[in-house]
Design an enzyme around this catalytic site. Sequence first.
Site, short mmCIF file in Angstrom:
data_model
loop_
_atom_site.label_atom_id
_atom_site.label_comp_id
_atom_site.label_asym_id
_atom_site.label_seq_id
_atom_site.Cartn_x
_atom_site.Cartn_y
_atom_site.Cartn_z
N LYS A 1 0.85 -1.19 0.00
CA LYS A 1 0.00 0.00 0.00
C LYS A 1 0.89 1.25 0.00
O LYS A 1 1.79 1.37 0.84
CB LYS A 1 -0.88 0.00 1.25
CG LYS A 1 -2.32 0.42 1.02
CD LYS A 1 -3.09 0.33 2.33
CE LYS A 1 -4.56 0.50 2.13
NZ LYS A 1 -5.30 0.53 3.41
O1 G3P Z 1 -7.78 1.41 5.49
C1 G3P Z 1 -8.09 2.48 4.66
C2 G3P Z 1 -9.43 3.07 4.97
O2 G3P Z 1 -10.42 2.06 4.86
C3 G3P Z 1 -9.49 3.77 6.31
O3 G3P Z 1 -10.82 4.01 6.69
O4 G3P Z 1 -12.49 4.76 8.40
O5 G3P Z 1 -10.02 5.22 8.75
O6 G3P Z 1 -11.32 6.46 6.98
P1 G3P Z 1 -11.18 5.15 7.76
#
Ligand code: G3P
Length: 220
Positions: A83
Amino acid sequence: MKIFLDTANLKEIQELVSWGVVDGVTTNPTLLSREEGDPHELLVQICETVQGPVSAEVVATDTEGMIREGRELASLHPHIVVKIPMTVEGLQATRVLSGEGIRVNMTLIFTPLQALLAAKAGARFLSPFLGRLDDIATPALDMLSDLVTLMENYEFETEILVASVRHPIHVLEAARMGADIVTVPPKVLRQLVKHPLTDIGLEKFLEDWKKVQERLGQPA
Ligand code: G3P
């Protein structure tokens, strides 16, 4: 549509993989910071559990550092996807790593044009974030719709991995738009299963079947 779990919690992953509907996992430094032990050992355990793509994020911000960390992460397990954040250095690193056959998931994408650059740089997956746009009153689904259109217009191979999913409507709209993958927190996956009418209907079936058992003199 493929469903990935957005967590680094091994117990949650083990339980939800048993449902037979989970195709991969995404992690990030925040998710890994919530777990005990060596992150690299945990990533290998996750790979062995899910037997599908597992995103592991670099923390370097310079091109050479991203390339070095990306190679290290990719060497942990064949299921690891590296990533990389959507920055200039991230594009440079993605071009190099994808040229070496290492799968890259470009993350922290918030516009269709960032997605276009990620695809052009050779990313295998690209992660548009929905929830964080909604959090700042920016219509995330409008962005996603444009992003899908751009990917279709130019027939990019890159898979759209919808991320920052906060509730079932994000999943529904991503599916309506034909996104390849959604990555969801365990809580959201559990919400996808539930409906009160399902519970009510099942209770009624079982209740009525008791009458059959009584009529046949069978124990309830
Ligand atoms: O892992 C990447 C993304 O899904 C993070 O989500 O909820 O931290 O914006 P969030």
